[in-house]
Enzyme design. Structure first.
Site, PDB file in Angstrom:
ATOM      1  N   HIS A  35       0.827  -1.223   0.000  1.00 16.68           N
ATOM      2  CA  HIS A  35       0.000   0.000   0.000  1.00 16.68           C
ATOM      3  C   HIS A  35       0.852   1.260   0.000  1.00 16.68           C
ATOM      4  O   HIS A  35       0.474   2.263   0.607  1.00 16.68           O
ATOM      5  CB  HIS A  35      -0.985   0.013   1.185  1.00 16.68           C
ATOM      6  CG  HIS A  35      -2.117  -0.948   0.986  1.00 16.68           C
ATOM      7  ND1 HIS A  35      -3.230  -0.643   0.235  1.00 16.68           N
ATOM      8  CD2 HIS A  35      -2.284  -2.222   1.410  1.00 16.68           C
ATOM      9  CE1 HIS A  35      -4.042  -1.686   0.214  1.00 16.68           C
ATOM     10  NE2 HIS A  35      -3.496  -2.664   0.916  1.00 16.68           N
ATOM     11  N   GLY A 124      -6.185 -19.481  -6.470  1.00 18.41           N
ATOM     12  CA  GLY A 124      -6.977 -18.641  -5.563  1.00 18.41           C
ATOM     13  C   GLY A 124      -7.046 -17.194  -6.018  1.00 18.41           C
ATOM     14  O   GLY A 124      -6.783 -16.867  -7.168  1.00 18.41           O
ATOM     15  N   SER A 129      -4.538 -11.656 -10.661  1.00 18.64           N
ATOM     16  CA  SER A 129      -4.913 -12.221 -11.960  1.00 18.64           C
ATOM     17  C   SER A 129      -5.451 -11.120 -12.871  1.00 18.64           C
ATOM     18  O   SER A 129      -5.343 -11.229 -14.095  1.00 18.64           O
ATOM     19  CB  SER A 129      -5.897 -13.370 -11.814  1.00 18.64           C
ATOM     20  OG  SER A 129      -7.032 -12.920 -11.189  1.00 18.64           O
ATOM     21  N   ASP A 174       1.303  -4.074  -9.427  1.00 16.24           N
ATOM     22  CA  ASP A 174       0.925  -5.391  -9.958  1.00 16.24           C
ATOM     23  C   ASP A 174       1.207  -5.489 -11.450  1.00 16.24           C
ATOM     24  O   ASP A 174       1.771  -6.478 -11.930  1.00 16.24           O
ATOM     25  CB  ASP A 174      -0.569  -5.660  -9.712  1.00 16.24           C
ATOM     26  CG  ASP A 174      -0.938  -5.551  -8.257  1.00 16.24           C
ATOM     27  OD1 ASP A 174      -0.023  -5.504  -7.415  1.00 16.24           O
ATOM     28  OD2 ASP A 174      -2.136  -5.506  -7.953  1.00 16.24           O
TER      29      ASP A 174
HETATM   30  C1  GLA Z   1      -3.262  -4.062  -4.902  1.00 14.80           C
HETATM   31  C2  GLA Z   1      -3.001  -2.934  -5.897  1.00 14.80           C
HETATM   32  C3  GLA Z   1      -1.542  -2.504  -5.891  1.00 14.80           C
HETATM   33  C4  GLA Z   1      -1.027  -2.241  -4.482  1.00 14.80           C
HETATM   34  C5  GLA Z   1      -1.406  -3.391  -3.541  1.00 14.80           C
HETATM   35  C6  GLA Z   1      -1.082  -3.105  -2.107  1.00 14.80           C
HETATM   36  O1  GLA Z   1      -2.644  -5.237  -5.297  1.00 14.80           O
HETATM   37  O2  GLA Z   1      -3.383  -3.340  -7.201  1.00 14.80           O
HETATM   38  O3  GLA Z   1      -1.388  -1.373  -6.713  1.00 14.80           O
HETATM   39  O4  GLA Z   1      -1.477  -1.020  -3.995  1.00 14.80           O
HETATM   40  O5  GLA Z   1      -2.792  -3.695  -3.617  1.00 14.80           O
HETATM   41  O6  GLA Z   1       0.284  -2.993  -1.915  1.00 14.80           O
END
Ligand code: GLA
Length: 388
Positions: A35, A124, A129, A174
């Protein structure tokens, strides 16, 4: 599924012939730095060797046809390049949103439609994904249309799809991990500049173990968007007294000095998480490079506790899974990973203790939550690419 099986799956649904191509993009797991991608901080994710496959053939008209081998009962879902709008509860929003983002943000308009066959093998939920879907589609669009975009551009377009098409206000972590992953390495990414460094993931005598809580999580995106707003409020308050662009620009010392400028105590707690998480992430990368697994594990634990107590981003099942993991012999650290409120944990476990870890954690987690968890050793793979 092998590549032959994937192609055979495509042919069964859409028929043979033409230029059929295959693509893959992985899910991700984040080791530390949670986060803070949307708070101008550093993160430390790696790509999985599981993800989403897309087997595709370009069409001569503007139709889009989607089929998911994971949801065969839905059959072929049809849309069109002239109708790139979000529909309630459809997985096709992700590929459509990426096609939309290419046009909207790059002026790159796809000319002809596609027949798309998707197969996902990320276990899961909570291992991105959706980012894997965005990156596999972006990689496919670039390849078929010859658009001049880099893997980082594809990651950014995936994020745009999430933010502006889907309505999930995620950061870049991600999609970046899915597009840029490197086998057996984690990515130390500065989310403010997108500068990055690959760090070999060699843990002497230990493995990274991923445990899936199998807790079906709901409302994740609304909780998530709330956290973002709380951080924005804290930042605006702090900017009255200190010249910063993002929460992670503050050192812990500066935060302690100025924290009273944040009026709402909840927002203050969220900001505290962000500032200290940034500090922990940088320290954890140094510890890993020095093979100091005790410090690395301690920082992982502190990150997990901060997510639980300051960021309020866990849930009973995750808290139980983390507590049970930390009780086991040979565990250096354990915490929730990813967006939160369910999903997965990462634990650093000594090689000779992994079998006992699996058995004991699964047993006590089941006894306390009624749920089965899935526990496996992390295997780190490559980022999004064409496979045939
Ligand atoms: C999700 C969001 C990311 C990041 C994480 C927490 O996966 O897609 O951008 O903020 O939460 O670290």
């Amino acid at each position: 599924m092998t590549y032959e099986e994937l192609k055979a799956g495509f042919v069964k649904v859409y028929g043979d012939g033409g230029d059929i191509r295959g693509y893959f993009a992985p899910g991700r797991v984040n080791l530390i730095g949670e986060h803070i991608d949307y708070n101008g901080g550093h993160v430390f994710p790696c790509a999985l060797n599981t993800g989403n496959y897309a087997i595709v053939r370009q069409r001569e008209d503007r139709k889009l046809r989607f089929f998911s081998a994971n949801y065969p009962r839905l059959g072929i879902l049809e849309s069109s390049l002239d109708d790139l709008v979000k529909k309630e509860n459809s997985w096709t929003n992700y590929p459509k949103g990426v096609l939309w983002a290419f046009g909207k943000f790059k002026g790159m308009h796809v000319r002809k439609g596609f027949d798309i066959y998707i197969y996902g093998n990320i276990p899961g939920s909570g291992l991105s994904s959706s980012a894997a879907m965005e990156v596999v589609i972006g990689t496919m669009v670039k390849d078929y249309e010859g658009f001049d975009v880099t893997p980082i551009d594809i990651a950014l377009l995936g994020q745009k799809c999430e933010n502006d098409f889907i309505g999930m206000n995620c950061g870049i972590m991600d999609q970046f991990a899915s597009a840029m992953g490197k086998k057996d390495h984690a990515i130390f990414l500065d989310c403010a500049t997108l500068n990055y460094q690959y760090v070999p993931l060699v843990l002497k005598g230990c493995k990274i173990v991923v445990s899936n809580s199998n807790k079906p999580h709901s409302l994740v995106s609304s909780h998530y968007n709330d956290r973002r707003k709380e951080c924005e409020t804290a930042l605006a308050d702090l900017q009255n007294v200190v010249d910063i662009k993002a929460l992670c620009d503050l050192t812990p010392e500066q935060f302690e000095e100025h924290k009273d400028a944040i009026k709402d105590p909840i927002c203050r707690q969220r900001a505290k998480h962000a500032v200290y998480e940034e500090y922990r992430t940088k320290a954890a990368v140094e510890a890993l490079k020095a093979n100091d697994l005790v410090t690395f594990g301690r920082l992982i634990n502190e990150s997990g506790d901060s997510l639980r107590y300051d960021y309020d981003a866990t849930c009973f099942e995750i808290d139980t899974l983390v507590e049970e993991a930390r009780k086991q012999e040979g565990v250096f650290g354990s915490r929730e990973t990813g967006g939160g409120w369910g999903g997965n944990t990462v634990s650093i476990v000594r090689d000779d203790c992994i079998d006992a870890f699996r058995a004991n954690v699964a047993k006590s987690y089941k006894a306390k939550t009624g749920l089965d968890c899935s526990i496996y050793e992390l295997e780190v793979g490559e980022g999004g690419r064409r496979i045939f």
